[in-house]
Design a protein around this motif. Structure first.
Motif, mmCIF file in Angstrom:
data_model
loop_
_atom_site.group_PDB
_atom_site.id
_atom_site.type_symbol
_atom_site.label_atom_id
_atom_site.label_comp_id
_atom_site.label_asym_id
_atom_site.label_seq_id
_atom_site.Cartn_x
_atom_site.Cartn_y
_atom_site.Cartn_z
ATOM 1 N N SER A 8 -35.395 3.115 -21.041
ATOM 2 C CA SER A 8 -36.325 4.252 -21.108
ATOM 3 C C SER A 8 -36.329 4.911 -19.736
ATOM 4 C CB SER A 8 -37.727 3.771 -21.483
ATOM 5 O OG SER A 8 -37.699 3.148 -22.748
ATOM 6 N N MET A 9 -35.844 6.149 -19.686
ATOM 7 C CA MET A 9 -35.641 6.832 -18.414
ATOM 8 C C MET A 9 -36.906 7.519 -17.920
ATOM 9 S SD MET A 9 -31.997 8.557 -19.274
ATOM 10 C CE MET A 9 -31.217 7.821 -20.710
ATOM 11 N N ASN A 10 -37.087 7.478 -16.624
ATOM 12 C CA ASN A 10 -38.172 8.205 -15.981
ATOM 13 C C ASN A 10 -37.934 9.695 -16.195
ATOM 14 O OD1 ASN A 10 -38.929 9.824 -13.403
ATOM 15 N ND2 ASN A 10 -40.309 8.073 -13.414
ATOM 16 N N THR A 11 -38.928 10.399 -16.722
ATOM 17 C CA THR A 11 -38.746 11.810 -17.076
ATOM 18 C C THR A 11 -38.406 12.666 -15.864
ATOM 19 O OG1 THR A 11 -40.195 11.585 -18.987
ATOM 20 C CG2 THR A 11 -39.853 13.811 -18.143
ATOM 21 N N GLU A 12 -39.111 12.498 -14.764
ATOM 22 C CA GLU A 12 -38.844 13.305 -13.568
ATOM 23 C C GLU A 12 -37.435 13.077 -13.057
ATOM 24 O OE1 GLU A 12 -41.351 13.697 -10.028
ATOM 25 O OE2 GLU A 12 -43.051 13.330 -11.365
ATOM 26 N N LYS A 13 -37.050 11.805 -12.969
ATOM 27 C CA LYS A 13 -35.716 11.469 -12.467
ATOM 28 C C LYS A 13 -34.638 12.009 -13.407
ATOM 29 C CE LYS A 13 -32.905 9.325 -9.659
ATOM 30 N NZ LYS A 13 -32.716 9.677 -8.284
ATOM 31 N N ALA A 14 -34.828 11.842 -14.717
ATOM 32 C CA ALA A 14 -33.857 12.360 -15.684
ATOM 33 C C ALA A 14 -33.770 13.887 -15.614
ATOM 34 C CB ALA A 14 -34.210 11.896 -17.090
ATOM 35 N N MET A 62 -26.028 -9.272 -15.909
ATOM 36 C CA MET A 62 -27.275 -8.498 -15.946
ATOM 37 C C MET A 62 -27.429 -7.551 -14.753
ATOM 38 S SD MET A 62 -29.853 -11.281 -17.626
ATOM 39 C CE MET A 62 -31.257 -10.178 -17.734
ATOM 40 N N PRO A 63 -27.206 -7.992 -13.506
ATOM 41 C CA PRO A 63 -27.362 -7.043 -12.393
ATOM 42 C C PRO A 63 -26.409 -5.846 -12.457
ATOM 43 C CG PRO A 63 -27.514 -9.282 -11.582
ATOM 44 C CD PRO A 63 -27.059 -9.379 -13.018
ATOM 45 N N PRO A 64 -25.098 -6.051 -12.646
ATOM 46 C CA PRO A 64 -24.245 -4.847 -12.670
ATOM 47 C C PRO A 64 -24.510 -3.934 -13.859
ATOM 48 C CG PRO A 64 -22.919 -6.827 -13.056
ATOM 49 C CD PRO A 64 -24.307 -7.276 -12.713
ATOM 50 N N ILE A 65 -25.023 -4.478 -14.947
ATOM 51 C CA ILE A 65 -25.362 -3.637 -16.095
ATOM 52 C C ILE A 65 -26.683 -2.913 -15.860
ATOM 53 C CG2 ILE A 65 -26.123 -3.706 -18.510
ATOM 54 C CD1 ILE A 65 -23.962 -5.928 -18.896
ATOM 55 N N GLY A 66 -27.672 -3.612 -15.345
ATOM 56 C CA GLY A 66 -29.009 -3.041 -15.201
ATOM 57 C C GLY A 66 -29.221 -2.147 -14.002
ATOM 58 N N PRO A 68 -27.533 0.201 -12.347
ATOM 59 C CA PRO A 68 -27.358 1.662 -12.423
ATOM 60 C C PRO A 68 -28.526 2.359 -13.140
ATOM 61 C CG PRO A 68 -25.303 0.557 -12.934
ATOM 62 C CD PRO A 68 -26.359 -0.515 -12.864
ATOM 63 N N PHE A 69 -29.074 1.726 -14.165
ATOM 64 C CA PHE A 69 -30.231 2.317 -14.849
ATOM 65 C C PHE A 69 -31.441 2.352 -13.923
ATOM 66 C CE2 PHE A 69 -27.742 0.962 -18.557
ATOM 67 C CZ PHE A 69 -27.816 2.104 -19.338
ATOM 68 N N PHE A 70 -31.666 1.272 -13.184
ATOM 69 C CA PHE A 70 -32.796 1.221 -12.260
ATOM 70 C C PHE A 70 -32.613 2.218 -11.119
ATOM 71 C CE2 PHE A 70 -33.131 -3.461 -13.534
ATOM 72 C CZ PHE A 70 -34.176 -3.248 -14.397
ATOM 73 N N MET A 71 -31.459 2.161 -10.480
ATOM 74 C CA MET A 71 -31.247 2.944 -9.264
ATOM 75 C C MET A 71 -31.031 4.435 -9.535
ATOM 76 S SD MET A 71 -28.954 0.225 -7.113
ATOM 77 C CE MET A 71 -28.945 1.232 -5.644
ATOM 78 N N ASP A 72 -30.226 4.747 -10.538
ATOM 79 C CA ASP A 72 -29.878 6.148 -10.778
ATOM 80 C C ASP A 72 -30.875 6.881 -11.665
ATOM 81 O OD1 ASP A 72 -27.536 5.862 -9.281
ATOM 82 O OD2 ASP A 72 -26.393 5.209 -11.040
ATOM 83 N N MET A 73 -31.499 6.152 -12.612
ATOM 84 C CA MET A 73 -32.345 6.810 -13.611
ATOM 85 C C MET A 73 -33.804 6.371 -13.546
ATOM 86 S SD MET A 73 -29.729 6.577 -16.783
ATOM 87 C CE MET A 73 -27.993 6.456 -16.404
ATOM 88 N N ASP A 74 -34.118 5.449 -12.634
ATOM 89 C CA ASP A 74 -35.474 4.926 -12.528
ATOM 90 C C ASP A 74 -35.988 4.499 -13.910
ATOM 91 O OD1 ASP A 74 -37.775 4.132 -11.215
ATOM 92 O OD2 ASP A 74 -38.662 6.136 -11.186
ATOM 93 N N ALA A 75 -35.107 3.811 -14.661
ATOM 94 C CA ALA A 75 -35.408 3.437 -16.045
ATOM 95 C C ALA A 75 -36.126 2.102 -16.142
ATOM 96 C CB ALA A 75 -34.109 3.358 -16.851
#
Length: 96
Positions: A8-14, A62-66, A68-75
């Motif tokens: 679930s992506m952060n709206t502002e970041k997306a 788990m880290p390499p998959i997760g 990018p979502f955390f760092m790039d999309m604040d998901a």
């Protein structure tokens, strides 16, 4: 192990990623890295959300998959083991 990833992506970041034109590239890179057997994109509780079903061979993925979502999309992420119909039948056959 088959895993369902819900991001679930952060709206502002997306929004920023869409305005800059980076979101399509990030999603393409993510899909190429994860190689999901299924990928769906929708809204969940009013938030841009993707569901990916993929094979996780080891929990160390788990880290390499997760990340990018955390760092790039604040998901916000959820990873849940799931079965398809064949997996369910195989599991149920072991109950006898």
């Amino acid at each position: 192990m088959r895993v369902l990833l819900k991001a679930s992506m952060n709206t502002e970041k997306a929004n920023d990623l869409i305005r800059s034109g980076k979101l399509p590239q990030l999603m393409q890179e993510t899909l190429e890295a994860i190689k999901p057997e299924a990928a769906y994109f929708t809204l969940d509780h009013g938030v841009r959300t993707c569901y990916l079903v993929f094979d996780m061979k080891d929990s160390s993925q788990m880290p390499p998959i997760g990340e990018p979502f955390f760092m790039d999309m604040d998901a916000q992420l959820e990873m849940t083991p799931v079965m398809n119909a064949e997996d369910l039948q195989k599991g149920l056959s072991q109950l006898r």
